[in-house]
Design a protein around this motif. Structure first.
Motif, mmCIF file in Angstrom:
data_model
loop_
_atom_site.group_PDB
_atom_site.id
_atom_site.type_symbol
_atom_site.label_atom_id
_atom_site.label_comp_id
_atom_site.label_asym_id
_atom_site.label_seq_id
_atom_site.Cartn_x
_atom_site.Cartn_y
_atom_site.Cartn_z
ATOM 1 N N ILE A 42 2.062 1.944 -3.625
ATOM 2 C CA ILE A 42 0.994 2.482 -4.487
ATOM 3 C C ILE A 42 0.673 3.927 -4.105
ATOM 4 C CG2 ILE A 42 -1.396 2.233 -5.223
ATOM 5 C CD1 ILE A 42 0.598 0.107 -6.295
ATOM 6 N N ASN A 43 0.596 4.211 -2.819
ATOM 7 C CA ASN A 43 0.335 5.594 -2.396
ATOM 8 C C ASN A 43 1.484 6.522 -2.773
ATOM 9 O OD1 ASN A 43 -2.296 5.540 -1.198
ATOM 10 N ND2 ASN A 43 -1.456 4.362 0.504
ATOM 11 N N ILE A 93 1.018 7.390 -6.350
ATOM 12 C CA ILE A 93 -0.052 8.381 -6.496
ATOM 13 C C ILE A 93 0.477 9.772 -6.160
ATOM 14 C CG2 ILE A 93 -2.269 9.160 -5.562
ATOM 15 C CD1 ILE A 93 -2.963 6.164 -5.124
ATOM 16 N N ALA A 94 1.202 9.880 -5.036
ATOM 17 C CA ALA A 94 1.756 11.174 -4.630
ATOM 18 C C ALA A 94 2.794 11.680 -5.618
ATOM 19 C CB ALA A 94 2.387 11.046 -3.241
ATOM 20 N N THR A 106 -6.830 3.457 -9.663
ATOM 21 C CA THR A 106 -6.137 3.530 -8.376
ATOM 22 C C THR A 106 -6.810 2.654 -7.322
ATOM 23 O OG1 THR A 106 -7.333 5.589 -7.894
ATOM 24 C CG2 THR A 106 -5.112 5.786 -8.788
ATOM 25 N N GLU A 107 -8.138 2.530 -7.396
ATOM 26 C CA GLU A 107 -8.841 1.659 -6.453
ATOM 27 C C GLU A 107 -8.442 0.203 -6.663
ATOM 28 O OE1 GLU A 107 -12.964 2.495 -7.006
ATOM 29 O OE2 GLU A 107 -12.965 4.215 -5.617
ATOM 30 N N LEU A 142 -4.975 -0.302 -5.160
ATOM 31 C CA LEU A 142 -5.017 -0.326 -3.700
ATOM 32 C C LEU A 142 -5.643 -1.621 -3.176
ATOM 33 C CD1 LEU A 142 -5.917 3.409 -3.028
ATOM 34 C CD2 LEU A 142 -3.763 2.263 -2.454
ATOM 35 N N GLN A 185 -3.730 -4.149 -0.736
ATOM 36 C CA GLN A 185 -4.283 -4.592 0.543
ATOM 37 C C GLN A 185 -4.231 -6.115 0.649
ATOM 38 O OE1 GLN A 185 -8.393 -3.540 1.220
ATOM 39 N NE2 GLN A 185 -8.284 -4.006 3.400
ATOM 40 N N ALA A 190 0.831 -1.206 0.000
ATOM 41 C CA ALA A 190 0.000 0.000 0.000
ATOM 42 C C ALA A 190 0.862 1.251 0.000
ATOM 43 C CB ALA A 190 -0.926 -0.001 1.220
ATOM 44 N N GLY A 191 1.986 1.202 0.701
ATOM 45 C CA GLY A 191 2.889 2.348 0.737
ATOM 46 C C GLY A 191 3.448 2.690 -0.629
#
Length: 389
Positions: free
Chosen positions: A342-343, A346-347, A359-360, A363, A367, A339-340
């Motif tokens: 992928i986030n 995104i950032a 993006t969903e 994520l 998960q 998750a880190g």
């Protein structure tokens, strides 16, 4: 004299015979070892667990994303078809200014970019093929290839998964790997080595080829290369601790090791962008400035910004009570897990313009991977069975 020569020849002949016999014996022993390993199976063919499959599916998605962005870098900054090294062809007539800027960072820069692209394409193809071979569902992101390409000459006019024209690059990896602390053990936060916000890492149009400071676009790419590959290095190391089957572990360690190889090259690449003769580079044409890290404060140099330090600095590992050790960092859940990553993508701005559904999906895959739990497998109970997905 004849007797002496005969003895000398005999000794030489004997030495030659013994040397050949020893080499033959060594080769035979090695061949026997390899044959034994192959026959018995160095890695038991136990099927992956549901958790292993979740991890490999997330990694397949990440590799498809990396393959997409590295293809864009290779189209514009890699080796052009028919292009040969500058040492062979000093004229280098087929080189564009972005490729030239990459060669300023390293004479072999375009080759490294093309090689990195080839590696990522192979990772994505292998992971999906392996998933299918064990009865699992491969990852297909083709319907999300909707982002526009660069219109600069050399870029294909195809849909992309990623956007390399509006990046906000997290450059804290540079200072983190120069630090003696480890985020796994409450180290940090780590300062940004340089501020790169909403900037392009590839030429957007042919007009960018004519910019006097196109080197800034290549420099941005250099720091982005490091960001991407350090993320992969940590991700594979983190998820390797969760896999259950030896074969799945072989995959995560094998591909993860290649990600580390990539990362070390780009550490050097980025360091070259912020030292003489390329730095300092003034801000212009909406592109950022790149200072010379080596002379920022000559009386009090900052070890976190040392430009020629390629390898990770020894840091806290496992426990602060143990000696410091040079390692990949972070590798703990909650630091830079699935998750880190992928986030972080995104950032980074990689998905600017993408659909929420994309993006969903990423994520959700992350998960599932992060929820995997390492379990003990019994060879006798699972031999020959395919994973249930």
């Amino acid at each position: 004299m004849k007797d002496s020569n005969d003895k000398s020849q005999h000794r030489a002949s004997r030495r030659s015979f013994m040397k050949k016999s020893l080499l033959a014996g060594t080769a035979a022993a090695g061949a026997g070892l390899l044959a034994s390993n192959t026959a018995s199976g160095a890695v038991p063919r136990l099927p992956p667990t549901r958790g292993d499959v979740a991890i490999l599916r997330l990694l397949a998605a990440v590799e498809l994303i990396e393959a997409d962005l590295w293809q864009q870098y290779a189209e514009l900054g890699g080796i052009t078809p028919g292009q040969v090294p500058v040492e062979t062809n000093p004229n280098f007539t087929s080189m564009n200014s972005y490729q030239a800027a990459m060669m300023n960072l390293d004479p072999d820069g375009p080759q490294y970019i093309s090689s990195n692209n080839l590696d990522e394409q192979s990772h994505a193809a292998f992971l999906n093929a392996y998933l299918q071979s064990v009865g699992a569902t491969a990852i297909n992101l083709d319907k999300y290839r909707t982002l526009p390409s660069s219109t600069a000459a050399g870029a294909q006019n195809i849909g992309r998964l990623t956007n390399l024209m509006n990046l906000t690059v997290d450059t804290s990896w540079f200072t983190r790997y120069h630090s003696t602390t480890n985020p796994d053990l409450s180290g940090g936060p780590y300062a940004q080595a340089i501020n790169l916000s909403n900037v392009p890492a590839i030429p957007r149009t042919n007009a960018d080829f004519g910019l006097s400071n196109i080197q800034a676009i290549a420099n941005t790419a250099a720091f982005h290369f490091g960001f991407i590959e350090q993320g992969g290095s940590s991700l594979y190391a983190t998820l390797s601790q969760k896999v259950s089957s030896a074969e799945a572990l072989k995959i995560t360690l094998g591909i993860g090791g290649d990600e580390i190889c990539h990362f070390l090259e780009w550490v050097d690449f980025a360091g070259n962008a912020v030292q003489a003769p390329l730095a300092p580079l003034a801000a212009a044409n909406g592109l950022p400035a790149f200072p010379n890290f080596d002379v920022a404060d000559p009386l009090n140099p900052n070890p976190l910004l040392q430009t020629n330090l390629i390898f990770p600095v020894p840091c806290d590992f496992i426990s602060v009570a143990l000696p410091k050790c040079a390692v990949i960092r972070p590798t703990s859940p909650g630091e830079l897990d699935a998750a880190g990553v992928i986030n972080a993508f995104i950032a980074d701005g990689l998905f600017i313009g993408q659909s929420t559904a994309f993006t969903e999906l990423l994520l959700e895959l992350a998960q599932a991977a992060d929820s995997a739990v390492r379990i003990a497998l019994k060879k006798s109970a699972t031999r020959g069975r395919r994973v249930a997905c």
